[in-house]
Each structure stands twice: as C-alpha cells, then as structure tokens.
Design an enzyme around this catalytic site. Structure first.
Site, short mmCIF file in Angstrom:
data_model
loop_
_atom_site.label_atom_id
_atom_site.label_comp_id
_atom_site.label_asym_id
_atom_site.label_seq_id
_atom_site.Cartn_x
_atom_site.Cartn_y
_atom_site.Cartn_z
N LYS B 51 0.87 -1.17 0.00
CA LYS B 51 0.00 0.00 0.00
C LYS B 51 0.91 1.23 0.00
O LYS B 51 2.02 1.18 0.52
CB LYS B 51 -0.85 -0.05 1.28
CG LYS B 51 -1.73 1.15 1.51
CD LYS B 51 -2.96 1.13 0.65
CE LYS B 51 -3.63 2.51 0.61
NZ LYS B 51 -4.53 2.67 -0.54
N CYS B 134 -1.62 9.51 -7.59
CA CYS B 134 -2.91 9.26 -6.96
C CYS B 134 -3.89 10.34 -7.40
O CYS B 134 -3.61 11.53 -7.26
CB CYS B 134 -2.81 9.24 -5.44
SG CYS B 134 -4.37 8.75 -4.70
N GLY B 248 -6.30 -2.93 -15.54
CA GLY B 248 -7.31 -3.77 -16.17
C GLY B 248 -6.86 -5.16 -16.56
O GLY B 248 -7.48 -5.79 -17.41
C1 LIG Z 1 -8.89 0.03 -3.87
C2 LIG Z 1 -7.68 0.54 -4.61
C3 LIG Z 1 -6.67 1.17 -3.90
C4 LIG Z 1 -5.53 1.64 -4.55
N1 LIG Z 1 -4.54 2.23 -3.83
C5 LIG Z 1 -3.40 2.63 -4.45
C6 LIG Z 1 -2.30 3.14 -3.70
O1 LIG Z 1 -2.32 3.24 -2.47
N2 LIG Z 1 -1.19 3.53 -4.38
C7 LIG Z 1 -1.07 3.41 -5.74
O2 LIG Z 1 -0.05 3.76 -6.30
N3 LIG Z 1 -2.10 2.91 -6.47
C8 LIG Z 1 -3.25 2.52 -5.86
N4 LIG Z 1 -4.27 1.99 -6.61
C9 LIG Z 1 -4.12 1.88 -8.07
C10 LIG Z 1 -3.67 0.47 -8.47
O3 LIG Z 1 -2.40 0.17 -7.92
C11 LIG Z 1 -3.59 0.33 -10.01
O4 LIG Z 1 -2.65 1.25 -10.53
C12 LIG Z 1 -4.93 0.59 -10.68
O5 LIG Z 1 -5.98 0.10 -9.90
C13 LIG Z 1 -5.01 -0.02 -12.08
O6 LIG Z 1 -4.80 -1.41 -12.05
P1 LIG Z 1 -6.01 -2.48 -11.98
O7 LIG Z 1 -6.95 -2.16 -13.11
O8 LIG Z 1 -5.33 -3.81 -12.10
O9 LIG Z 1 -6.66 -2.28 -10.66
C14 LIG Z 1 -5.42 1.51 -5.97
C15 LIG Z 1 -6.46 0.89 -6.68
C16 LIG Z 1 -7.58 0.39 -6.02
C17 LIG Z 1 -8.66 -0.29 -6.82
#
Ligand SMILES: Cc1cc2nc3c(=O)[nH]c(=O)nc-3n(C[C@H](O)[C@H](O)[C@H](O)COP(=O)(O)O)c2cc1C
Ligand SMILES: Cc1cc2nc3c(=O)[nH]c(=O)nc-3n(C[C@H](O)[C@H](O)[C@H](O)COP(=O)(O)OP(=O)(O)OC[C@H]3O[C@@H](n4cnc5c(N)ncnc54)[C@H](O)[C@@H]3O)c2cc1C
Ligand code: FES
Lengths: 267, 309
Positions: B51, B134, B248
C-alpha cells in the site's frame, strides 16, 4: 475451484418498514433480496447518503429482506429515523455465512449479535434440528426477536448484565452450565470478540466444533482494500464467519484489530 | 514440441528476480505483512507492492470509498495508511515470502519522498515505487506527477538517497505520458510503472448525488486497459529503463498485450476482485498456455514486439 465473484455494484433500495425490535434496536424491512439463498452471517454495505456506508448483516431474506440494527452512532441513528419510502444504497451480499452441521445446535448471541444468527436458526429449525439459544444482553428489554423466537418454540436461556432477567452476569457462565449438561454437535456464535474468544476456549475444551462471526472496520466489503485484515485473512471475504480451527491459528483473534488507518490496536 | 516445464516466464526488473511477471499492484491487500505474504504464497504473485505509505498515519476518505461499475471499479480510499513508523513490522513479515517487496510511498515534496524512501529501505524493502499519480488525494500524486521537471527532481533526490532501485508510478491523465517517463529516466529512475487510475465519478440517479464520499474517484479494471496498453506502448518508444504495465489485467492475454506493448512485468489490482487472490497463478498459467500455443519459449521474445512490427 471456480471463484465466485461477489458483485459490488450499488443499488438504491426503498425502505418498506421501520419497526422497534428491542431497547435501542430496530428492524428495517427493505424492498430487495439477495440473488442466492442467504446464509446467516452474510452482510451488505449500507450507504446512508451524505452520512456514511456501514456493514450490516441481513437478519432475514424472503420476499423482502431485513436489517436489525442497534443505535450506536451517527449512521445507525440516522437509519433509525428512516421512514417507509426513504431510500438507502446497498452493495452485496458479501462474505461467508454460518453452516449449521449436526443435529443438536447451540447458538450463542451477544447483544445485537442475534441478527446474523437468525437466518441460521430459522433454516436449522426448518431442517428439524434441535436448537438451544443462549443470549447475553444488557437488560431484559434489550433482547431482539423475542416474540419470533418464542413463537418458533426455541429453548432460550438468558443472561443480563443488570440481572433484570435470567442469569445475572456473563452469558459464558450460562454456556459453561449448558455444556456440562448437554451434548451439542456444534456451537454458532456472534457477539463481542472477547466473549467469542472465551467460547472458542470452551468449545475446544469440550471438543465441539464452533463457528464465530467477526467484526472489523470495513471500507470496501469486497476483499480488496485490506482494512478488515485479521492475520492476512479478510473478514469481509474470508469471513465474517470463521470456524474454530481457523481462529485458533490467528494471533489477532481476541487480542487486536486495526483502526481506520491500518494501525494495530488492542481490544 | 515445447512442454510447459521449459516455458520460461521468469523476468527481472532492475536486478529484482521474479519467477513470473505478475506483481500485486499497490493498494490492494497491501496494508499488512500477512496479507502480502498470502498474496505471494496462496496467490502466486512474483513480486509484491505495498500500500502507498506516508510519513504520518492517515484514515483516508470516509465511506463509501469504492464501488463496482459495469466495466471497472471506482475508488477514493484517500491513501489510508498506518504511517512509515508502524510499517516496519509489516515489511519484515512480507519478506518471509522470498519474493521482491516493493515499498510504495507518497509525499508532497522531494525531501519527504527521500526521507520515506530511506526509511522504507531500512525496513527491508527491495525497491521503492514512488506514487506520483494518486488521482484523489489533494496535494499528493497527480498534481506533481504531471510536471516533468518536478518528477525528475523527485526521482533524482530519491535515487541519491538510497541504494535500492527506484520506480515511478505514473498517471495516464497527462497530454504526453512518454515525456514524464523520460523525466524519470533522466532523474536516474530504474523503472516506470504505468498506469494508475483515472479520475471518474458515479452518480446514483435515485439519490441525485455522487456515490463516493469524495465524489471523485479513480477508475480501474477492464475499462482502463486500452489506456494502459497505449501508455506503455508510447513509453516504450521513448525510454530504455524497464516498464511495469498495470491497468485492467484480468487474464493472461491482457498481460500479454502489456508485454507486447513493451512491459517487462505487470501488476494486478482490481483483478483480485474479479478472479480471487490466486489470479496471479491463473494469469501466469494463461501466459504459459499462450506461449506454448504460439511457439514462444521465453517471455523476453514477446516484450515490445508490437512496437517494432
Ligand atoms: C482500492 C484501490 C486502492 C488503490 N490504492 C493505491 C495506492 O495506495 N497507491 C497506488 O499507487 N495505487 C493505488 N491503486 C491503483 C492500483 O495500484 C492500479 O494502478 C490501478 O488500480 C489499475 O490497475 P487495476 O486495473 O489492475 O486495478 C489503488 C487501486 C484500487 C482499486
Ligand atoms: C460484518 C458485520 C456485520 C454487522 N452486522 C450488524 C448488525 O446486524 N446489526 C448492528 O447493529 N450492527 C452490525 N454491525 C456493526 C455496525 O456496522 C456498526 O455498529 C456501525 O457501523 C456503526 O456505525 P455508526 O455510525 O452508527 O457508529 P460510529 O459512531 O461510527 O461507530 C460505532 C462503532 O461501530 C464501528 N463501525 C463504524 N463504521 C464501521 C465500519 N465501516 N465497519 C465496521 N465497523 C464500523 C466503529 O468501529 C465503532 O466501534 C456489523 C458489523 C460488521 C463488520
Ligand atoms: S473491507 Fe476491504 S478488504 Fe475487507
């Protein structure tokens, strides 16, 4: 193998009724039912627009569903003021529920912990099982579902903090007596974690399988944010109902939880 | 005839060896050491990103903080985290997994980033991921991450402060993501992670208001995959440092799109919701199945091929 993905979309649902259940506890009936058959212990995330979103067990699900809620703070008190026709948001249901097994079942509820046990009690009775229910409450007037349980003919044992009804003191003392006299196949419980930790000890001592429903601070409810972590398990997805074997291996059970930032804090 | 046993999906990023190219993305089950450990052991992830951690404990935004939409998830958790001091124990536990641990951090100045990075390195992280992207926490992330001069300065300050590799995670919400990646490379960064979520909103018509308490959140999941693949493709044309693709990914084929666009490894976040904690094993297997059917024996043979054809 197949992963059953529990949908986390938001749905607006209408409140059909708001009934007083016991002192400081009320039941909301909502115009919504889960897609699959409900297991007691499974829960939904309830969005109160402009206020908060909180986890709530489903206390029944037939042609409508019910939530049985104790007033403890802003979100639950706002829900307590809701009237038929008002709308709330709902996501879920989430999590794993109780699975009653065996013929002679001992249910133990601490306070509003009776809510997630209700669907399991109803199902167990439909299946012709023998049911004993021990309830611990602050006082006699704080016992939810009393009429329903009485009309079902359930054997209820009561412990109250103030001694206004039944045994004065802890429900665990009552349970010790029940275990000495009875022959139970399974214990199913929901209540304060300290109570459930004591019950786990008693269950192990008496070699009876046990299932406990846990609470942790929940943000997503869908098993991805990590807010509800207990020893790497997610209470919202791997629980909230856990069996005794799993709980016995956890360092945090009965000892510590996490605050909203993820810091470990004691009970 | 190639058998599954010699289908090689090992990869390495800036010296971090991974048995498979799937990493846990930041913010998903990355808040405790034990959940990280579980994602490696039970889930099969080749590396773990924590995280995003800041200097102080933060509770994050109020609920609702996340919901599922038709084609993805929308979240505004608001960077909840216990603070860097309390995170040492979690990193130590995560290290028992024996896969690389990448400590994600967020801050509002280069010095704070450097301070956090050296603390995270001291806790035992194998690499650092700078969250410069973020989309829903005021003053952190995407505001800084869209300016190449600021990005270069943050990366440079951090790289000079620590001995372990530094990756920068970028936002797709910039006119030219490759120019930001170039700034990471110029600052001495060891890798680029693309992409973070994209700003979005969901309104509940019956309530007449946005669902998220923060109103605006970050969109993730299948909806953003084409954006991520495009971003990785553009970055790969501009920089030589390794690229980690994210956004994704639910299946092996999704991962392969990223790899063919130029990614050396991928991260999976929302997919944990769609396919469970063992999605890393599933995706790794699906990558191997694809390679077998299409006569690839090394992951390397696929990296970036879409950019040269
Ligand atoms: C619930 C949630 C919390 C996230 N928290 C962070 C975070 O603390 N730091 C970060 O760099 N990205 C965070 N992300 C982004 C993810 O690391 C990732 O870049 C983004 O969700 C796209 O990938 P995915 O489609 O596989 O989820 C978060 C995403 C989700 C869904
Ligand atoms: C799986 C599960 C099922 C539950 N089922 C029921 C039920 O059937 N009936 C019932 O009355 N209560 C139930 N609860 C507890 C209920 O969620 C809290 O009482 C409620 O969130 C209190 O919110 P509040 O704003 O009224 O009080 P607050 O003043 O906000 O908080 C009072 C207490 O509730 C806890 N709480 C607040 N928000 C959350 C949250 N997002 N997640 C977990 N705990 C929270 C706080 O930690 C605090 O200890 C359940 C909790 C969980 C985790
Ligand atoms: S509440 Fe998010 S993982 Fe359980």
């Amino acid at each position: 193998m197949g992963h059953h993905h529990q949908n986390a979309k938001m749905h607006a649902v209408t409140i059909l009724a708001n009934r007083p259940e016991a002192a400081n506890i009320f039941t909301l009936e909502i115009d919504w039912i889960p897609r699959d058959k409900l297991l007691g212990g499974q829960f939904v995330m309830i969005w109160i627009p402009g206020v908060d979103e909180i986890p709530m067990s489903l206390s029944s699900a037939n042609t409508t569903s019910t939530l049985t809620i104790q007033k403890v703070g802003e979100a639950s008190e706002t829900l307590g003021r809701m009237k038929p026709g008002d709308k709330i948001g709902i996501k879920g249901p989430f999590g794993k529920g109780f699975e009653p097994t065996g013929q002679n079942l001992l249910f133990i509820a601490g306070g509003v912990g009776i809510a997630p046990l209700m669907p399991a009690i109803v199902t167990a009775q439909e299946q012709g099982k023998e049911i004993t229910l021990a309830i611990g409450a602050a006082s006699g007037d704080a016992i939810a579902f009393r009429d329903k349980l009485t009309s079902m003919g359930i054997d209820i044992r009561i412990a109250t903090d103030d001694g206004s009804e039944g045994h004065k003191g802890f429900v665990t003392t009552l349970v010790e007596e029940l275990l000495a006299g009875g022959n139970y196949d399974q214990i199913l419980t929901c209540g304060p974690e300290i109570m459930m930790a004591k019950l786990l000890e008693l269950a192990n001592l008496n070699k009876i399988p046990i299932q406990c429903s846990l609470e942790r601070y929940m943000k997503c409810g869908m098993g991805i944010c990590g807010s509800c972590d207990i020893d790497g398990l997610q209470v919202c997805k791997d629980g909230p109902v856990f069996d005794g074997q799993t709980l016995a291996g956890l360092e945090d059970f009965g000892k510590s939880k996490r605050d909203r930032s993820g810091k470990k804090i004691g009970f | 005839m190639i058998t599954l046993d010699n289908m090689n999906i090992e990869t390495s990023i800036a010296g971090l060896k991974m048995e498979n190219p799937t990493m846990l993305a930041s913010g998903i089950l990355g808040q405790t050491g034990r959940s990280l450990l579980r994602v490696a052991k039970e889930g099969g992830a080749g590396a773990l990103v924590t995280k995003s951690i800041g200097l102080e404990a933060r509770t994050g935004h109020g609920n609702p903080g996340i919901l599922e939409l038709d084609t993805g998830l929308l979240n505004a958790m608001g960077l909840p985290n216990p603070g860097i001091d309390d995170f040492e124990e979690e990193v130590q536990i995560a290290r028992r997994s024996n896969v690389p641990i990448i400590g994600s951090i967020f801050a509002s100045s280069p010095d704070d980033f450097a301070n956090l990075a050296s603390r995270m390195a001291g806790h035992g992280a194998d690499a650092i991921e700078l969250n410069l992207s973020c989309p829903h926490a005021q003053g952190y992330g995407v505001e800084m991450g869209s300016d190449p001069i600021i990005v270069e300065s943050i990366v440079k300050t951090v790289v000079e402060a620590i001995q372990i590799p530094v990756f920068a995670k970028l936002s797709p919400m910039v006119p030219d993501i490759a120019s930001i990646a170039l700034a990471v490379e110029k600052g001495g960064g060891h890798g680029v992670v693309a992409i973070n979520t994209m700003r979005g909103m969901s309104i509940e018509p019956e309530m007449g208001m946005p669902v998220l308490s923060n109103k605006i959140g970050g969109l993730s999941g299948p909806a953003i995959k084409p954006v991520g693949v495009r971003a990785v493709y553009e970055i790969a044309q501009k920089v030589k440092i390794p690229i980690i693709g994210v956004g994704g990914i639910n299946t092996g084929r999704d991962a392969i799109e990223y790899i063919m666009a130029g990614a050396n490894a991928v991260q999976i976040g929302s997919g944990v919701h769609y396919r469970g904690i063992d999605i890393f094993k599933k995706v790794s297997q699906e990558i191997q199945d694809f390679m077998q059917k299409n006569n690839y024996s090394q992951l390397d043979e696929m990296i970036g091929i879409a950019g040269v054809k």
